[in-house]
Design a protein around this motif. Sequence first.
Motif, mmCIF file in Angstrom:
data_model
loop_
_atom_site.group_PDB
_atom_site.id
_atom_site.type_symbol
_atom_site.label_atom_id
_atom_site.label_comp_id
_atom_site.label_asym_id
_atom_site.label_seq_id
_atom_site.Cartn_x
_atom_site.Cartn_y
_atom_site.Cartn_z
ATOM 1 N N LYS A 70 0.878 -1.197 0.030
ATOM 2 C CA LYS A 70 -0.051 -0.081 0.114
ATOM 3 C C LYS A 70 0.957 1.303 -0.213
ATOM 4 N N ASP A 73 1.567 3.168 -3.289
ATOM 5 C CA ASP A 73 0.634 3.702 -4.089
ATOM 6 C C ASP A 73 0.337 2.834 -5.368
ATOM 7 N N HIS A 74 0.462 1.466 -5.344
ATOM 8 C CA HIS A 74 0.164 0.613 -6.430
ATOM 9 C C HIS A 74 -1.204 0.294 -6.613
ATOM 10 N N LYS A 75 -1.824 0.425 -7.734
ATOM 11 C CA LYS A 75 -3.135 0.272 -8.015
ATOM 12 C C LYS A 75 -3.385 -1.332 -8.091
#
Length: 157
Positions: A70, A73-75
């Motif tokens: 998290k 900031d990974h989708k």
Amino acid sequence: MISKGLGWFAAAATWLVAGTALASRYNLPEPQSIIAREIYDLHTLIMWIIVGIFVVVFGAMIYSIIKHRKAADHKVEQFHENVMVEIAWTIVPFLILIGMAYPATKTVISMKDSSSPDMTIKATGHKRGYCYPQEGISFYSRFATPREQVDENFDFG
């Protein structure tokens, strides 16, 4: 941060390989017959396949944890009902099992072949008699250890 995670992975992989190499000499006794050698070789082959699976699965898991955390900031990807993923995780284990089944079946079949035995033993159950016809040896066993020998080997005090 990723290089630190890869460093931990490299250290864990090195520890695993070194531990496996050290444990191999304590694994099974040295085989003394052709069948025992085949069993030993089969055991070693299957063990290395398992080590390979372990390294690949845990490597992918550790990579995913580090890469897709998290804080990065990974989708999030959605793999729910992805047909290709479901086919892959069904076919790959099947192929691995087929690959392990062939040498295992070959070894089991060679174990069943008793056309030329190394030794013939005749065992009589009710009197615990044993006969080795090729060597001319025959005896009855009481399966009893003399009391003096038991007292020498064990301390009951």
